[in-house]
Design an enzyme around this catalytic site. Structure first.
Site, short mmCIF file in Angstrom:
data_model
loop_
_atom_site.label_atom_id
_atom_site.label_comp_id
_atom_site.label_asym_id
_atom_site.label_seq_id
_atom_site.Cartn_x
_atom_site.Cartn_y
_atom_site.Cartn_z
N GLU A 1 0.81 -1.20 0.00
CA GLU A 1 0.00 0.00 0.00
C GLU A 1 0.85 1.26 0.00
OE1 GLU A 1 -4.04 -1.19 2.13
OE2 GLU A 1 -2.37 -1.07 3.51
N CYS B 1 3.06 8.50 1.45
CA CYS B 1 3.64 7.51 2.36
C CYS B 1 3.83 6.22 1.57
CB CYS B 1 2.68 7.30 3.53
SG CYS B 1 3.19 5.99 4.64
N CYS C 1 6.27 -7.15 7.00
CA CYS C 1 7.37 -6.66 7.84
C CYS C 1 7.75 -7.74 8.84
CB CYS C 1 6.92 -5.41 8.60
SG CYS C 1 8.24 -4.65 9.58
N CYS D 1 6.20 -5.56 15.64
CA CYS D 1 5.92 -4.63 16.73
C CYS D 1 4.49 -4.89 17.19
CB CYS D 1 6.10 -3.18 16.27
SG CYS D 1 7.76 -2.86 15.67
N CYS E 1 1.33 -2.79 15.74
CA CYS E 1 1.25 -2.45 14.31
C CYS E 1 0.66 -3.61 13.51
CB CYS E 1 2.64 -2.12 13.78
SG CYS E 1 2.67 -1.77 12.01
N GLY F 1 6.62 -2.20 6.14
CA GLY F 1 8.00 -2.64 6.11
C GLY F 1 8.96 -1.80 6.92
N GLU F 2 10.15 -2.34 7.12
CA GLU F 2 11.22 -1.64 7.81
C GLU F 2 12.26 -1.26 6.75
OE1 GLU F 2 12.21 -0.24 10.74
OE2 GLU F 2 13.96 0.17 9.49
N SER G 1 11.62 6.38 8.19
CA SER G 1 11.29 6.05 9.57
C SER G 1 11.74 4.62 9.88
CB SER G 1 9.77 6.18 9.76
OG SER G 1 9.41 5.80 11.06
N SER H 1 10.98 5.44 15.30
CA SER H 1 9.75 5.02 15.99
C SER H 1 10.14 4.62 17.40
CB SER H 1 9.13 3.80 15.30
OG SER H 1 8.63 4.16 14.06
N LEU H 2 9.95 5.51 18.32
CA LEU H 2 10.46 5.25 19.68
C LEU H 2 9.40 4.60 20.55
CD1 LEU H 2 13.13 5.75 21.16
CD2 LEU H 2 12.10 7.81 22.08
N ASN I 1 -3.75 4.04 16.18
CA ASN I 1 -4.86 3.66 15.30
C ASN I 1 -5.22 2.22 15.60
OD1 ASN I 1 -5.09 6.13 13.70
ND2 ASN I 1 -3.03 5.62 13.04
N CYS J 1 -1.40 5.33 10.06
CA CYS J 1 -0.19 4.65 10.53
C CYS J 1 -0.54 3.34 11.22
CB CYS J 1 0.53 5.47 11.60
SG CYS J 1 1.06 7.07 11.09
#
Ligand code: SAH
Length: 356
Positions: A98, A111, A118, A122, A125, A171-172, A203, A226-227, A302, A345
Protein backbone atom coordinates in the site's frame (compact mmCIF):
# COMPACT_ATOMS: atom_id res chain seq x y z
CA UNK A 1 19.88 -3.89 -12.31
CA UNK A 2 16.51 -5.56 -12.35
CA UNK A 3 17.42 -8.13 -14.99
CA UNK A 4 17.16 -11.52 -13.37
CA UNK A 5 15.68 -14.29 -15.44
CA UNK A 6 15.76 -14.18 -19.23
CA UNK A 7 12.02 -14.82 -19.45
CA UNK A 8 11.23 -12.00 -17.05
CA UNK A 9 10.91 -8.47 -18.35
CA UNK A 10 13.24 -5.76 -17.15
CA UNK A 11 11.55 -3.04 -15.11
CA UNK A 12 12.93 0.28 -16.29
CA UNK A 13 11.57 2.49 -13.54
CA UNK A 14 14.18 1.69 -10.92
CA UNK A 15 17.12 1.65 -13.33
CA UNK A 16 19.77 4.36 -13.31
CA UNK A 17 20.59 6.10 -16.55
CA UNK A 18 23.73 3.96 -16.86
CA UNK A 19 21.70 0.80 -16.49
CA UNK A 20 19.25 2.05 -19.09
CA UNK A 21 22.14 2.84 -21.41
CA UNK A 22 23.38 -0.73 -21.17
CA UNK A 23 19.93 -2.06 -22.05
CA UNK A 24 19.65 0.35 -24.98
CA UNK A 25 23.07 -0.65 -26.34
CA UNK A 26 22.23 -4.29 -25.80
CA UNK A 27 19.22 -3.83 -28.05
CA UNK A 28 21.40 -2.31 -30.76
CA UNK A 29 20.22 1.27 -30.35
CA UNK A 30 22.23 4.48 -30.15
CA UNK A 31 23.40 5.25 -26.58
CA UNK A 32 21.82 8.72 -26.60
CA UNK A 33 18.39 7.07 -26.58
CA UNK A 34 19.06 6.21 -22.95
CA UNK A 35 18.71 9.85 -21.86
CA UNK A 36 15.47 10.15 -23.83
CA UNK A 37 14.10 7.04 -22.22
CA UNK A 38 15.21 8.16 -18.78
CA UNK A 39 13.54 11.53 -19.29
CA UNK A 40 10.29 9.90 -20.43
CA UNK A 41 10.22 7.58 -17.43
CA UNK A 42 11.28 9.84 -14.60
CA UNK A 43 10.62 13.43 -15.60
CA UNK A 44 7.54 12.96 -17.75
CA UNK A 45 6.40 9.91 -15.77
CA UNK A 46 5.22 7.98 -18.82
CA UNK A 47 4.51 4.43 -17.77
CA UNK A 48 3.64 2.97 -21.14
CA UNK A 49 6.42 2.52 -23.71
CA UNK A 50 4.10 3.02 -26.65
CA UNK A 51 3.33 6.58 -25.56
CA UNK A 52 7.00 7.56 -25.81
CA UNK A 53 6.50 8.91 -29.29
CA UNK A 54 9.88 10.62 -29.43
CA UNK A 55 11.45 7.16 -29.65
CA UNK A 56 11.42 5.38 -33.03
CA UNK A 57 8.58 2.93 -33.33
CA UNK A 58 10.75 -0.14 -34.10
CA UNK A 59 12.84 0.59 -31.02
CA UNK A 60 9.73 0.86 -28.88
CA UNK A 61 8.68 -2.54 -30.18
CA UNK A 62 11.96 -4.32 -29.49
CA UNK A 63 12.11 -2.62 -26.11
CA UNK A 64 8.60 -3.75 -25.26
CA UNK A 65 9.58 -7.36 -25.89
CA UNK A 66 12.27 -7.13 -23.25
CA UNK A 67 11.12 -4.48 -20.81
CA UNK A 68 8.26 -2.68 -19.11
CA UNK A 69 8.35 0.62 -17.26
CA UNK A 70 6.83 -0.98 -14.18
CA UNK A 71 4.65 -3.99 -13.54
CA UNK A 72 3.03 -2.43 -10.47
CA UNK A 73 -0.69 -1.69 -10.96
CA UNK A 74 -3.41 0.00 -8.92
CA UNK A 75 -5.57 -2.83 -7.65
CA UNK A 76 -7.93 -0.64 -5.69
CA UNK A 77 -8.21 2.94 -4.51
CA UNK A 78 -9.95 4.16 -1.36
CA UNK A 79 -10.92 7.80 -0.72
CA UNK A 80 -11.13 9.18 2.81
CA UNK A 81 -13.41 12.04 3.79
CA UNK A 82 -10.26 14.00 4.76
CA UNK A 83 -8.80 13.83 1.24
CA UNK A 84 -6.43 10.96 1.95
CA UNK A 85 -6.26 8.25 -0.72
CA UNK A 86 -5.15 4.72 0.01
CA UNK A 87 -3.62 2.87 -2.93
CA UNK A 88 -3.75 -0.90 -2.86
CA UNK A 89 -1.03 -1.84 -5.32
CA UNK A 90 -0.45 -5.17 -7.02
CA UNK A 91 3.17 -5.99 -7.76
CA UNK A 92 4.44 -8.03 -10.70
CA UNK A 93 4.31 -11.29 -8.74
CA UNK A 94 0.79 -10.67 -7.49
CA UNK A 95 1.83 -9.58 -4.00
CA UNK A 96 0.18 -6.47 -2.61
CA UNK A 97 1.42 -3.39 -0.81
CA UNK A 98 0.00 0.00 0.00
CA UNK A 99 0.87 3.63 -0.53
CA UNK A 100 -1.05 6.57 0.92
CA UNK A 101 -1.52 10.05 -0.51
CA UNK A 102 -2.19 12.85 1.98
CA UNK A 103 -2.94 16.31 0.59
CA UNK A 104 -2.30 19.41 2.63
CA UNK A 105 -2.75 23.06 1.79
CA UNK A 106 0.87 23.78 0.98
CA UNK A 107 2.32 20.36 0.25
CA UNK A 108 1.39 16.76 -0.34
CA UNK A 109 2.79 13.78 1.43
CA UNK A 110 3.11 10.34 -0.09
CA UNK A 111 3.64 7.51 2.36
CA UNK A 112 5.32 4.55 0.68
CA UNK A 113 6.15 0.96 1.57
CA UNK A 114 9.58 -0.68 1.50
CA UNK A 115 8.76 -4.34 2.14
CA UNK A 116 5.84 -6.65 1.46
CA UNK A 117 4.81 -7.14 5.08
CA UNK A 118 7.37 -6.66 7.84
CA UNK A 119 9.49 -8.99 9.99
CA UNK A 120 9.66 -6.80 13.11
CA UNK A 121 6.35 -7.80 14.68
CA UNK A 122 5.92 -4.63 16.73
CA UNK A 123 3.10 -5.34 19.10
CA UNK A 124 0.91 -2.37 18.13
CA UNK A 125 1.25 -2.45 14.31
CA UNK A 126 -0.96 -4.30 11.81
CA UNK A 127 1.79 -4.80 9.25
CA UNK A 128 3.68 -6.90 11.80
CA UNK A 129 0.70 -9.23 12.02
CA UNK A 130 1.26 -10.26 8.36
CA UNK A 131 4.98 -10.96 8.78
CA UNK A 132 7.57 -10.47 6.05
CA UNK A 133 6.77 -11.77 2.58
CA UNK A 134 9.72 -10.23 0.74
CA UNK A 135 11.73 -7.08 0.14
CA UNK A 136 10.49 -4.67 -2.50
CA UNK A 137 12.74 -3.88 -5.48
CA UNK A 138 13.97 -0.34 -6.15
CA UNK A 139 11.52 -0.29 -9.06
CA UNK A 140 8.62 -1.20 -6.84
CA UNK A 141 9.59 1.47 -4.32
CA UNK A 142 9.92 4.28 -6.90
CA UNK A 143 6.84 3.11 -8.80
CA UNK A 144 4.68 4.02 -5.83
CA UNK A 145 5.64 7.69 -6.16
CA UNK A 146 5.10 7.75 -9.92
CA UNK A 147 1.78 5.90 -9.76
CA UNK A 148 0.41 8.11 -6.98
CA UNK A 149 1.47 11.37 -8.68
CA UNK A 150 -0.01 10.24 -11.99
CA UNK A 151 -3.27 9.17 -10.42
CA UNK A 152 -3.64 12.42 -8.46
CA UNK A 153 -2.39 14.98 -10.99
CA UNK A 154 -2.39 13.18 -14.33
CA UNK A 155 0.52 11.57 -16.15
CA UNK A 156 3.52 13.82 -16.19
CA UNK A 157 1.72 16.89 -14.81
CA UNK A 158 3.76 19.05 -12.46
CA UNK A 159 2.36 18.83 -8.91
CA UNK A 160 1.12 22.29 -7.84
CA UNK A 161 3.31 22.26 -4.75
CA UNK A 162 6.06 20.28 -3.10
CA UNK A 163 5.84 16.56 -2.61
CA UNK A 164 7.11 15.02 0.60
CA UNK A 165 7.88 11.34 0.78
CA UNK A 166 7.66 9.43 4.02
CA UNK A 167 8.94 5.88 4.19
CA UNK A 168 6.41 4.96 6.82
CA UNK A 169 4.28 2.48 4.93
CA UNK A 170 4.63 -1.27 5.14
CA UNK A 171 8.00 -2.64 6.11
CA UNK A 172 11.22 -1.64 7.81
CA UNK A 173 13.17 0.44 5.27
CA UNK A 174 16.55 -0.17 6.89
CA UNK A 175 16.13 -3.93 6.43
CA UNK A 176 15.93 -3.34 2.68
CA UNK A 177 18.78 -0.87 2.67
CA UNK A 178 20.22 -1.10 -0.85
CA UNK A 179 16.91 -0.96 -2.69
CA UNK A 180 15.63 1.85 -0.48
CA UNK A 181 18.80 3.89 -1.02
CA UNK A 182 18.67 3.32 -4.75
CA UNK A 183 15.06 4.52 -4.79
CA UNK A 184 15.96 7.62 -2.76
CA UNK A 185 18.85 8.45 -5.11
CA UNK A 186 16.69 7.96 -8.19
CA UNK A 187 13.90 10.13 -6.78
CA UNK A 188 16.41 12.85 -5.93
CA UNK A 189 17.80 13.19 -9.45
CA UNK A 190 17.13 16.71 -10.71
CA UNK A 191 16.80 15.36 -14.23
CA UNK A 192 14.06 12.98 -13.10
CA UNK A 193 11.51 13.10 -10.30
CA UNK A 194 13.57 15.81 -8.58
CA UNK A 195 12.32 15.09 -5.08
CA UNK A 196 14.98 16.52 -2.82
CA UNK A 197 16.22 14.14 -0.10
CA UNK A 198 15.36 16.94 2.31
CA UNK A 199 11.74 16.14 1.52
CA UNK A 200 12.20 12.43 2.19
CA UNK A 201 11.81 11.06 5.70
CA UNK A 202 12.85 7.53 6.48
CA UNK A 203 11.29 6.05 9.57
CA UNK A 204 12.92 3.14 11.36
CA UNK A 205 12.14 1.05 14.39
CA UNK A 206 15.87 1.20 15.15
CA UNK A 207 18.19 -0.96 13.04
CA UNK A 208 21.28 0.55 14.64
CA UNK A 209 24.10 -0.53 12.25
CA UNK A 210 22.12 0.70 9.26
CA UNK A 211 21.61 4.10 10.92
CA UNK A 212 25.41 4.48 10.87
CA UNK A 213 25.46 3.42 7.22
CA UNK A 214 22.81 6.00 6.42
CA UNK A 215 24.81 8.67 8.23
CA UNK A 216 27.71 8.16 5.82
CA UNK A 217 25.61 8.44 2.65
CA UNK A 218 26.07 11.44 0.42
CA UNK A 219 22.36 11.59 -0.39
CA UNK A 220 20.68 11.21 2.95
CA UNK A 221 17.02 11.34 3.93
CA UNK A 222 15.66 12.92 7.09
CA UNK A 223 15.57 10.41 9.89
CA UNK A 224 12.63 9.49 12.08
CA UNK A 225 12.81 6.95 14.87
CA UNK A 226 9.75 5.02 15.99
CA UNK A 227 10.46 5.25 19.68
CA UNK A 228 7.14 4.83 21.48
CA UNK A 229 8.78 3.73 24.74
CA UNK A 230 11.29 5.64 26.86
CA UNK A 231 12.74 2.62 28.70
CA UNK A 232 14.13 -0.74 27.60
CA UNK A 233 11.74 -2.53 29.88
CA UNK A 234 8.74 -1.19 28.00
CA UNK A 235 10.36 -1.04 24.57
CA UNK A 236 11.45 -4.70 24.74
CA UNK A 237 7.80 -5.55 25.08
CA UNK A 238 6.50 -3.36 22.24
CA UNK A 239 9.41 -3.75 19.80
CA UNK A 240 11.10 -7.18 19.75
CA UNK A 241 13.99 -5.54 17.82
CA UNK A 242 14.83 -3.53 20.95
CA UNK A 243 16.25 -6.69 22.54
CA UNK A 244 18.87 -6.71 19.80
CA UNK A 245 19.49 -2.96 19.70
CA UNK A 246 18.67 -1.45 23.10
CA UNK A 247 17.98 2.23 23.69
CA UNK A 248 21.54 3.31 24.65
CA UNK A 249 22.80 2.02 21.32
CA UNK A 250 19.90 3.53 19.41
CA UNK A 251 20.34 6.95 21.01
CA UNK A 252 24.08 6.83 20.43
CA UNK A 253 23.49 6.16 16.73
CA UNK A 254 21.04 9.08 16.64
CA UNK A 255 23.65 11.35 18.19
CA UNK A 256 26.03 10.45 15.37
CA UNK A 257 23.52 11.22 12.61
CA UNK A 258 24.60 14.38 10.77
CA UNK A 259 21.99 17.12 10.68
CA UNK A 260 21.67 20.36 8.75
CA UNK A 261 21.65 23.53 10.78
CA UNK A 262 17.90 23.71 11.25
CA UNK A 263 17.22 19.99 10.99
CA UNK A 264 16.00 17.88 13.87
CA UNK A 265 15.59 14.17 14.34
CA UNK A 266 11.99 13.12 14.62
CA UNK A 267 10.95 10.71 17.33
CA UNK A 268 7.59 9.12 16.76
CA UNK A 269 5.72 8.15 19.84
CA UNK A 270 2.50 6.19 19.45
CA UNK A 271 0.16 6.98 22.33
CA UNK A 272 -1.07 3.73 23.86
CA UNK A 273 -3.71 4.06 26.53
CA UNK A 274 -2.27 3.37 29.99
CA UNK A 275 0.82 1.72 28.50
CA UNK A 276 3.27 4.52 27.70
CA UNK A 277 1.27 7.71 28.18
CA UNK A 278 1.85 8.74 31.83
CA UNK A 279 3.58 11.95 32.94
CA UNK A 280 6.31 9.66 34.24
CA UNK A 281 6.90 8.33 30.72
CA UNK A 282 7.00 11.87 29.39
CA UNK A 283 9.69 12.79 31.92
CA UNK A 284 11.67 9.66 31.04
CA UNK A 285 11.40 10.64 27.40
CA UNK A 286 12.74 14.12 28.14
CA UNK A 287 15.77 12.56 29.89
CA UNK A 288 16.35 10.08 27.09
CA UNK A 289 16.41 12.82 24.45
CA UNK A 290 18.52 15.25 26.48
CA UNK A 291 21.17 16.91 24.34
CA UNK A 292 19.71 15.69 21.03
CA UNK A 293 18.34 18.03 18.37
CA UNK A 294 14.98 16.33 18.44
CA UNK A 295 11.30 16.83 18.04
CA UNK A 296 8.60 14.41 19.06
CA UNK A 297 5.54 13.49 17.03
CA UNK A 298 2.81 12.11 19.24
CA UNK A 299 0.68 9.71 17.22
CA UNK A 300 -2.71 8.65 18.54
CA UNK A 301 -2.78 4.87 18.23
CA UNK A 302 -4.86 3.66 15.30
CA UNK A 303 -6.75 0.67 16.52
CA UNK A 304 -7.47 -2.58 14.69
CA UNK A 305 -9.41 -5.60 15.91
CA UNK A 306 -6.18 -7.66 15.87
CA UNK A 307 -4.26 -5.22 18.07
CA UNK A 308 -4.41 -5.32 21.89
CA UNK A 309 -4.21 -1.52 22.43
CA UNK A 310 -6.38 1.56 22.52
CA UNK A 311 -5.37 5.15 21.86
CA UNK A 312 -4.76 7.41 24.82
CA UNK A 313 -7.60 9.91 25.22
CA UNK A 314 -6.87 13.36 23.74
CA UNK A 315 -6.65 15.05 27.16
CA UNK A 316 -3.90 12.59 28.14
CA UNK A 317 -2.04 13.24 24.89
CA UNK A 318 -2.27 16.99 25.54
CA UNK A 319 -0.96 16.57 29.09
CA UNK A 320 1.89 14.39 27.83
CA UNK A 321 2.73 17.00 25.21
CA UNK A 322 2.67 19.66 27.95
CA UNK A 323 5.38 17.86 29.96
CA UNK A 324 7.63 17.68 26.89
CA UNK A 325 7.10 21.26 25.81
CA UNK A 326 7.69 22.69 29.29
CA UNK A 327 10.97 20.76 29.38
CA UNK A 328 11.98 22.34 26.07
CA UNK A 329 11.32 19.36 23.79
CA UNK A 330 9.21 20.39 20.77
CA UNK A 331 6.25 18.03 20.56
CA UNK A 332 3.45 17.87 18.02
CA UNK A 333 0.30 15.82 17.91
CA UNK A 334 -0.08 14.09 14.59
CA UNK A 335 -3.59 14.28 13.24
CA UNK A 336 -4.65 10.80 12.12
CA UNK A 337 -5.26 10.71 8.38
CA UNK A 338 -7.48 8.32 6.47
CA UNK A 339 -8.61 6.35 9.49
CA UNK A 340 -11.99 5.72 7.83
CA UNK A 341 -10.29 3.80 5.00
CA UNK A 342 -7.66 1.92 7.08
CA UNK A 343 -4.95 4.18 5.67
CA UNK A 344 -3.54 5.53 8.93
CA UNK A 345 -0.19 4.65 10.53
CA UNK A 346 0.02 1.05 11.58
CA UNK A 347 -3.15 0.08 9.73
CA UNK A 348 -1.53 -0.95 6.45
CA UNK A 349 -2.27 -4.58 5.86
CA UNK A 350 -3.27 -4.60 2.20
CA UNK A 351 -6.96 -4.76 3.00
CA UNK A 352 -9.32 -5.08 0.06
CA UNK A 353 -12.17 -3.39 1.86
CA UNK A 354 -12.23 0.23 2.97
CA UNK A 355 -12.23 -0.69 6.65
CA UNK A 356 -11.52 -3.59 8.97
N1 SAH B 1 9.18 0.19 10.17
C1 SAH B 1 9.22 1.63 10.15
C2 SAH B 1 8.20 2.27 9.23
C3 SAH B 1 6.78 1.77 9.32
S1 SAH B 1 5.85 2.24 10.75
C4 SAH B 1 9.10 2.16 11.56
O1 SAH B 1 8.90 1.39 12.47
O2 SAH B 1 9.27 3.35 11.75
C5 SAH B 1 5.49 3.92 10.51
C6 SAH B 1 4.98 4.62 11.77
O3 SAH B 1 3.71 4.14 12.15
C7 SAH B 1 5.89 4.38 12.97
O4 SAH B 1 6.16 5.58 13.62
C8 SAH B 1 5.06 3.49 13.86
O5 SAH B 1 5.42 3.67 15.20
C9 SAH B 1 3.67 3.97 13.55
N2 SAH B 1 2.63 3.01 13.89
C10 SAH B 1 2.68 1.68 13.79
N3 SAH B 1 1.53 1.12 14.21
C11 SAH B 1 0.72 2.13 14.57
C12 SAH B 1 -0.62 2.20 15.06
N4 SAH B 1 -1.35 1.11 15.22
N5 SAH B 1 -1.12 3.41 15.31
C13 SAH B 1 -0.39 4.54 15.11
N6 SAH B 1 0.86 4.53 14.63
C14 SAH B 1 1.42 3.34 14.38
Amino acid sequence: MNVIEPDKKIELLGCTVDEIRRIVIDLGEKPYRARQLYDAIYRRRITDLDSMTDLPKPFRHTLAERAVVTSTRIENLFFSSDGTRRFLLRLGDGREVEAVFMPEERRDTICISSQVGCPLACDFCMTGVIGLKRNMTACEIVSQVVIVLNQVYGAGAQPPHGTNIVMMGMGEPLLNYDNVMKAIRLSADEAGLAISPRRVTLSTAGIVPRIYDLASEEIRPRLAISLTAPTDELRDRLFPINRKYPLVELIEACRAYPLDERERLTFEYVMLDRVNDGDRHARELVNLLAGLKAKVNLIPHNPAPELPYLSSPMERILAFQGVLVVAGVPAFIRRPRGQDISAACGQLAARHKATA
